[in-house]
Design an enzyme around this catalytic site. Structure first.
Site, PDB file in Angstrom:
ATOM      1  N   ALA A  56     -35.308  -8.199  11.978  1.00 43.96           N
ATOM      2  CA  ALA A  56     -34.437  -8.777  13.008  1.00 43.96           C
ATOM      3  C   ALA A  56     -33.626  -9.871  12.336  1.00 43.96           C
ATOM      4  O   ALA A  56     -34.196 -10.795  11.758  1.00 43.96           O
ATOM      5  CB  ALA A  56     -35.284  -9.356  14.130  1.00 43.96           C
ATOM      6  N   VAL A  58     -31.070 -13.034  11.682  1.00 44.42           N
ATOM      7  CA  VAL A  58     -30.587 -14.293  12.273  1.00 44.42           C
ATOM      8  C   VAL A  58     -29.062 -14.371  12.123  1.00 44.42           C
ATOM      9  O   VAL A  58     -28.490 -13.798  11.204  1.00 44.42           O
ATOM     10  CB  VAL A  58     -31.239 -15.538  11.614  1.00 44.42           C
ATOM     11  N   VAL A  82     -38.201 -11.386   9.666  1.00 51.42           N
ATOM     12  CA  VAL A  82     -36.942 -12.085   9.939  1.00 51.42           C
ATOM     13  C   VAL A  82     -35.976 -11.866   8.774  1.00 51.42           C
ATOM     14  O   VAL A  82     -36.299 -12.150   7.615  1.00 51.42           O
ATOM     15  CB  VAL A  82     -37.189 -13.592  10.172  1.00 51.42           C
ATOM     16  N   LYS A  83     -34.794 -11.331   9.123  1.00 52.45           N
ATOM     17  CA  LYS A  83     -33.798 -11.020   8.095  1.00 52.45           C
ATOM     18  C   LYS A  83     -32.864 -12.219   7.952  1.00 52.45           C
ATOM     19  O   LYS A  83     -32.250 -12.665   8.934  1.00 52.45           O
ATOM     20  CB  LYS A  83     -33.018  -9.786   8.540  1.00 52.45           C
ATOM     21  N   VAL A  84     -32.779 -12.714   6.726  1.00 46.72           N
ATOM     22  CA  VAL A  84     -32.007 -13.931   6.454  1.00 46.72           C
ATOM     23  C   VAL A  84     -31.008 -13.630   5.335  1.00 46.72           C
ATOM     24  O   VAL A  84     -31.397 -13.129   4.277  1.00 46.72           O
ATOM     25  CB  VAL A  84     -32.949 -15.077   5.995  1.00 46.72           C
TER      26      VAL A  84
END
Ligand code: G3P
Length: 218
Positions: A56, A58, A82-84
């Protein structure tokens, strides 16, 4: 090599899961824009279909904003990653997420050094974009190969995730270059299933079978 589906389309994910080839899913804002609705609700649905990692992404560009969004996503399901994006603030957020035990996927990686830094900061997945490098006349697969080799030599725990996969050949090349994961659009997964000789062979076997049954009934 694990196969993730690069999509936010629930039906596509359900099909790949039924085929028994789905190890996880990656989403991004562009893929989400194609389906619309509530991003949270889509992520929750995907996490029910697969127990594998579900990325998912940000949107915030500052560390605190990334942390707020990422912590929110992490509460949706235990398999959320969490994809950053790779950036100075992105690295800091990845490092903070690692301290909190939240897994991350560092996205928009275009060089081996960027991938190295992402791993150092604590990203569990590092995503070089193969197709977008090919688009600018650079061999995207080199980054996959170098990172896979570097992580193996130095026993770095992060996994190399080949992203921006544009054709079935990319999948084969990524696997042979040592990628731990390839995230694949559904259309390419379908292309991987088919071969003209397989499809022709199925039609021929059915034709011969029907002919033989007709003769046996005479
Ligand atoms: O998940 C991000 C990545 O796979 C994007 O692919 O085709 O838009 O470069 P593409």
């Amino acid at each position: 090599m694990k196969i993730f589906l690069d999509t936010a389309d629930i039906e596509e994910i359900k099909i790949a899961a039924r085929w028994g080839v789905l190890d996880g899913v990656t989403t991004n804002p562009s893929l989400y824009a194609k389906v619309g609705g509530s991003y949270d609700a889509i992520l929750a649905q995907i996490c029910k279909i697969t127990s594998g990692p579900v990325s998912a992404e940000v949107i915030a560009e500052d560390v605190e904003g990334m942390l707020t969004e990422g912590r929110h996503f992490a509460k949706i399901a235990p398999n959320i990653v969490v994809k950053v994006p790779m950036s100075e603030t992105g690295l800091e957020a990845i490092s903070r997420f690692a301290d909190e035990g939240i897994k991350t996927n560092c996205t928009l990686v275009f060089s081996t050094n960027q991938g190295f830094l992402a791993a150092k900061a604590g990203a569990s997945l590092v995503s070089p974009f193969v197709g977008r490098l090919d688009d600018i006349n650079q061999d995207g697969m080199i980054v996959i190969r170098e990172l896979a080799e570097m992580f193996a030599i130095h026993e770095i725990q992060s996994e190399v995730l080949a992203a921006s996969i544009r054709n079935p050949l990319h999948v084969t090349q990524a696997a042979l270059a040592g990628a731990h994961v390839a995230t694949i659009p559904f259309k390419i997964l379908q292309q991987m299933v088919h071969h003209p000789l397989t499809d022709k062979g199925i039609v021929q076997f059915r034709k011969d079978w029907d002919e033989a049954r007709k003769n046996a009934a005479k």
